[in-house]
Design a protein around this motif. Structure first.
Motif, PDB file in Angstrom:
ATOM      1  N   VAL A 528     -54.054  26.542  34.544  1.00 27.54           N
ATOM      2  CA  VAL A 528     -55.611  26.353  35.252  1.00 27.54           C
ATOM      3  C   VAL A 528     -56.223  25.392  34.393  1.00 27.54           C
ATOM      4  O   VAL A 528     -56.518  25.771  33.387  1.00 27.54           O
ATOM      5  N   LEU A 529     -56.500  24.057  34.755  1.00 24.72           N
ATOM      6  CA  LEU A 529     -57.156  22.884  33.911  1.00 24.72           C
ATOM      7  C   LEU A 529     -58.378  22.784  34.557  1.00 24.72           C
ATOM      8  O   LEU A 529     -58.541  22.654  35.803  1.00 24.72           O
ATOM      9  N   VAL A 530     -59.606  22.752  33.741  1.00 23.67           N
ATOM     10  CA  VAL A 530     -61.069  22.428  34.168  1.00 23.67           C
ATOM     11  C   VAL A 530     -61.008  21.333  33.635  1.00 23.67           C
ATOM     12  O   VAL A 530     -61.068  20.896  32.235  1.00 23.67           O
ATOM     13  N   MET A 531     -61.792  20.252  34.319  1.00 22.52           N
ATOM     14  CA  MET A 531     -61.813  18.812  33.752  1.00 22.52           C
ATOM     15  C   MET A 531     -63.237  18.207  34.233  1.00 22.52           C
ATOM     16  O   MET A 531     -63.915  18.963  35.089  1.00 22.52           O
ATOM     17  N   GLU A 532     -63.772  17.344  33.389  1.00 21.05           N
ATOM     18  CA  GLU A 532     -64.941  16.604  33.834  1.00 21.05           C
ATOM     19  C   GLU A 532     -64.653  15.377  33.657  1.00 21.05           C
ATOM     20  O   GLU A 532     -64.105  14.747  32.964  1.00 21.05           O
ATOM     21  N   LEU A 533     -65.592  14.497  34.252  1.00 24.05           N
ATOM     22  CA  LEU A 533     -65.629  13.117  34.398  1.00 24.05           C
ATOM     23  C   LEU A 533     -66.332  12.320  33.182  1.00 24.05           C
ATOM     24  O   LEU A 533     -67.359  12.550  32.965  1.00 24.05           O
ATOM     25  N   ASN A 534     -65.360  11.655  32.596  1.00 28.39           N
ATOM     26  CA  ASN A 534     -65.937  10.806  31.516  1.00 28.39           C
ATOM     27  C   ASN A 534     -65.523   9.221  31.837  1.00 28.39           C
ATOM     28  O   ASN A 534     -64.194   8.924  32.208  1.00 28.39           O
TER      29      ASN A 534
END
Length: 997
Positions: A528-534
């Motif tokens: 399970v990967l949690v990502m944010e926008l960069n």
């Protein structure tokens, strides 16, 4: 007796339902499945693709799409546009010909089949006598020339498809004009190609399979030239000025032939084997394109060395010293060149190469240095890696939309900036009312972001999760790098790549928060990967955490695949969504459910063993809950395990049969002591009473055993701020539903923002509901005091939704495969239910809340449940009273993959896979409808055959473009009438006649 009475008919509600609900299949997104033929009209600037299932699709400018379907469902073998007309002819593998027209109706153009025809020979003749192998639509627009296996060339009148028998070109007539020492009867078998002379429409070039080529005079019905090739012929192409033509052959060679008025028999100017001297594969098609600087473009399909590169699917482009063999990962069906269509032009001046491969469409820019590919605005190869899941997000905020496009544009720098060259027709559909995203997860660990706002499904951005893990392939490898001396000069093109480095990378669940820019992605091996926008490239360490879902259990041993190995140290990521934390489930089973709450900074995940909650702000595991039942041994084998115990499944089946026999024997009182018999009789009486109480349309449903496999499989997860402990205080909560009909509810304590990083999130189980029928739970929903579904996280904060009503009592809706049930909160007492399986005999596969707006007024909209069943039907059920509103057949019940792939949108639309490469889009709403609305106008043809657009292109005409031939005949009669009434013209005719005498 009330239960047998038919419910009352409410005319007001029926009228409202007509304003709210309407089912339409609107457009097919993606790449046509199993394409088989390609056609192009330089006049209309439209492309046509035929498929093996008998479909024909036309494409022009973005948004200009048409589709037709042959009734026979046979393979489309060839497509030919009628010159200077809005018509085309298709040849099917059953030897039938079909005439299609683009006609205007109701302000838009439509593709319609006008006529069909099958060429028939004399009685007793073999099928090869009339088996069509080559089709030539003549520039007169009046006839088709049909070459056959027998060598006969039949002439068919358009549009009636009447065979003009007196104009048939027979092999005997051809052989009369050719010296006997050059050829024999077998030389004229099987017509391979027919080409009209570019400057003289009375001459056509006939190519026979065995190498004989004849230039035929249509007016005098004789052969003026003949050319004898030494190899089997594959195809022909005229040079623009008509002085030479090119033939390509089975041995991988091509030849130039001069056409002079002096010699009736010619030798080739040159014979070239581009990839010789070793034996080569056939060159099946060739173009010779002239340019202003004198160097021609020579473009051909095939011709690779047979021993070393015989398995390659290539198209070569040669221009002076430049030579590239474009290497495709799937078989090339056909190709064409876009070049100057002005007959007055002296040169071809090619601009683009358009290639239809079996799994994708590739366009090469021939004007730019290096011949880069052009990014297609439609016909995307959705299945470049197999689609494993999909997720739709409606009404994307503009800022997030622009950031995603910006990230995608950085990935597309290697594409050409050339505008899309196939630009015929005009898109007259209104602009999409909102920005929608369709996210697809793929087997190779990628997530693709598609613009699903309009008719064209356009790729915006591609995210890869591979960099986080150690795999056999290096992500920095470049497949297109070539050595300087490598021969043939192969270059990989296209995006289709069906092979995955590791099946564990496959994406199974996606959840995007459009307000915060957080993205959660879960995969096949429990990752399970949690990502944010960069917006910029970055290099950082991805934090790891493990969630052991079997921590309190003993005696279990995981028999499936291992978890993926992760990279140590910092990892460099491109601009876009970048992972900052990885949660690894143990055992590493497929993640079956996923939920993200961006306001609380929590992510929940479930597998076949249990579920867990992770705080991605503190990067800390909050809790895990094991849902595994002692009998769930299959849950420990994993989807990739090759060891499936046939003995065990057979044993379970026999046990189930034995149990049912024993229980039926007990009911009959056939054995056991008196107390057992008494209990059995009492149970039997109760069952009989239950059977009697059921209405005639209902069916008895057997309660599922707790020992059935996969009961702990977590099907759904749901966050809600509601009343769970008492009716005076609401709190954050997490709900989970399993395959065994169990619902778990956990109270969450989320610290306020100022202490969010200092205090941990706490969780405590508050409720556990066991549905009596034990059917899998597929959906959980909490309704507020106004019976409205709770808003999404951060939706209220962005002023896009009303605050939920926390004054009235909340309700819990639990949707299982067999029924819908409403409970009151916080007591969790049953209030209302709808038995779907008992009434309809079907099971729920997908369910979502959709907002339906009235097409008559903007002031009214309502929330309803959109439900897809295992029979492929879609039902709309009202909230909160669970009344069936309407039912539509949508997907064939045999299409299990189509039903499994279906995804609903928030505003009553949906998508499902009709093939591995195509999404069918449908709408349940009268208000939200995305469908092609386009018009194709008839360009005018001037006396010198120069094509230009008419001044009324964008206005809807009264005349139909499909009736172009009829319109031209009418205009010709009118012109003739006008000329005969003109005195000057009559005097000129008279003086000409007198001079002739």
């Amino acid at each position: 007796m009330r239960r047998f009475l038919r419910p009352g008919h409410d005319p007001v509600r029926e009228r409202l339902k007509r304003d709210l609900f309407q089912f339409n299949k609107t457009v097919e997104h993606g790449f046509p499945h199993q394409p088989s033929a390609l056609g192009y009209s330089p006049f209309l600037r439209l492309m046509a693709i035929g498929t093996r299932s008998g479909a024909i699709k036309l494409y022009g400018a973005p948004g200009v799409e048409f589709m037709g379907l042959h009734e026979e469902n046979n393979t489309v073998m060839q497509i030919h546009f009628i010159p200077d007309q809005c018509q085309l002819v298709t040849l099917l593998d059953d030897n039938s010909l079909h005439l299609w027209s683009l006609k205007q109706h109701g302000g838009t153009s439509e593709l319609r089949e006008e006529h069909r025809f099958t060429l028939k020979g004399p009685p007793g003749s073999p099928p090869s006598a009339t088996q069509v192998t080559a089709v030539l639509p003549h520039s007169s627009r009046e006839v088709l020339y049909l070459g056959t296996e027998s060598g006969n060339i039949f002439v068919v009148e358009l549009p009636s498809f009447r065979v003009l028998e007196d104009r048939t070109i027979t092999p005997e007539a051809v052989l009369q004009r050719i010296p006997e020492d050059n050829c024999n009867r077998r030389s004229c078998e099987l017509v391979e190609a027919l080409r009209e002379h570019p400057k003289n429409p009375d001459h056509i070039l006939i190519g026979y399979s065995r190498g004989l080529i004849v230039l035929w005079d249509l007016q005098n019905n004789k052969a003026t030239h003949h050319f004898l090739g030494s190899q089997q012929l594959e195809n022909l192409y005229w040079q623009r000025d008509g002085s030479k033509f090119i033939s390509c052959h089975y041995d991988g060679s091509y030849s130039q032939w001069p056409v002079s008025s002096d010699n009736r028999q010619s030798e080739p100017l040159e014979n070239t084997v581009p990839y010789g001297p070793f034996p080569c594969k056939a060159i099946s098609k060739i173009y010779w394109q002239t340019t202003k600087n004198g160097l021609p473009y020579i473009i051909f399909q095939g011709g690779m060395p047979r021993a070393s590169y015989g398995d390659r699917h290539s198209i070569s482009v040669i221009y002076g010293s430049q030579q590239t063999a474009f290497d495709f990962t799937s078989r090339v069906i056909d190709f064409f060149i876009i070049f100057s269509s002005d007959p007055a032009a002296d040169f071809d001046d090619p601009s683009a190469l358009v290639v239809l491969a079996e799994e994708e469409l590739v366009v090469i820019d021939l004007k730019s240095a290096g011949w880069p590919a052009v990014h297609p605005p439609y016909l995307a190869s959705l299945h470049c890696s197999a689609i494993t899941c999909s997720h739709h997000v409606s009404n994307i905020p503009l800022k997030l939309w622009e950031r995603i496009i910006s990230a995608g544009s950085k990935q597309n720098i290697h594409y050409s900036s050339m505008p899309w060259p196939i630009d015929g027709g005009t898109n007259i559909a209104p602009d999409p009312p909102q920005r929608d995203l369709l996210l697809t997860g793929h087997e190779d660990g990628t997530v693709r972001f598609w613009d699903a706002s309009g008719v064209c499904l356009h790729l915006l951005y591609k995210l890869s999760t591979v960099r986080v893990f150690l795999t056999d392939a290096d992500p920095n490898d470049n497949m297109n790098t070539l050595g300087e001396d490598e021969w043939p000069p192969l270059r990989k093109v296209g995006t289709f790549d069906p092979y995955s480095d590791d099946p564990r990378l496959g994406i199974q669940k996606i959840y995007l928060c459009k307000y915060s820019g957080y993205l959660a992605v879960a995969g096949t091996a429990g990752q399970v990967l949690v990502m944010e926008l960069n917006d910029e490239d970055a290099e950082h360490v991805v934090d790891h955490a493990e969630a052991d879902l079997l921590q309190d259990q003993e005696g279990y041993r995981w028999k499936g695949h291992e978890k993926l190995k992760t990279r140590d140290g910092p990892v460099r990521f491109e601009a876009g969504f970048q992972p900052f934390v990885l949660v690894q489930c143990q055992p590493p089973a497929v993640v079956t459910s996923l939920a993200l709450h961006s306001e609380w900074k929590l992510v929940a995940f479930g597998t076949s063993h249990g579920f867990g909650l992770f705080d991605h702000q503190q990067k800390r595991l909050v809790f895990v809950k094991c849902t595994l039942h002692p009998s769930d041994q299959l849950a420990l084998e994993g989807p990739l395990s090759r060891v499936k115990s046939l003995k065990k499944s057979l044993r379970q089946s026999f046990r189930r049969i034995r149990r049912s026999r024993v229980s039926s024997r007990k009911r009959r009182g056939g054995g056991g002591n008196a107390s057992e018999v008494q209990e059995a009789n009492a149970k039997f009486d109760q069952d009989v009473l239950q059977e009697m109480e059921l209405a005639p349309v209902q069916r008895k449903i057997e309660a599922r055993s707790a020992e059935d496999s996969f009961t702990g499989f977590v099907r759904t997860l749901y966050f809600a701020d509601t009343f769970l402990r008492d009716s005076s205080r609401h709190c954050p909560s997490l709900w989970a539903g399993t395959n065994g009909g169990t619902v778990y509810a956990f109270c969450l304590r989320v610290p306020p923002a100022e202490r969010r990083m200092d205090e941990p999130v706490r969780a405590e189980q508050a409720k556990e509901i066991q549905l009596m029928h034990r059917a899998p739970v597929v959906g959980i929903l909490v309704l507020d005091g106004r019976s409205t579904p709770l808003p999404e996280p951060l939706e209220v904060a962005h002023d896009l939704s009303k605050s939920p009503d926390m004054q009235g009592s909340h309700q819990l809706l639990v949707v299982s495969e067999e029924q819908f049930k409403v409970f009151t909160l916080p007591k969790v007492s049953s209030k209302l239910k709808l038995k779907l399986t008992a009434l309809e005999g079907c099971r729920v596969r997908k369910v979502t809340v959709a907002n339906f707006g009235s097409c008559k007024t903007d002031d009214y909209s309502e929330n309803d449940l959109a439900v897809l069943t295992n029979l492929g039907d879609i039902q709309i059920i009202s909230l909160p009273f669970l009344k069936l509103q309407i039912r539509y057949p949508c997907i064939r019940k045999e299409d299990v993959s189509g039903i499994a792939s279906c995804v609903f949108t928030k505003y009553g639309q949906g998508f499902y896979l009709i093939s591995p490469s195509e999404f069918e889009r449908f709408s349940l709403s009268t208000k939200w409808l995305v469908e092609p609305r386009c018009i194709v106008d008839m360009p005018e043809v001037t006396s010198n055959n120069h094509v230009h657009k008419s001044g009324t292109e964008n206005a809807a005409r009264k005349s139909s473009p499909g009736d172009c031939g009829e319109d031209e005949r009418k205009s010709g009669r009118l012109m003739e009438h006008a000329l005969l009434n003109d005195e000057k013209v009559l005097k000129e005719i008279q003086s000409t006649l007198e001079g002739g005498r």
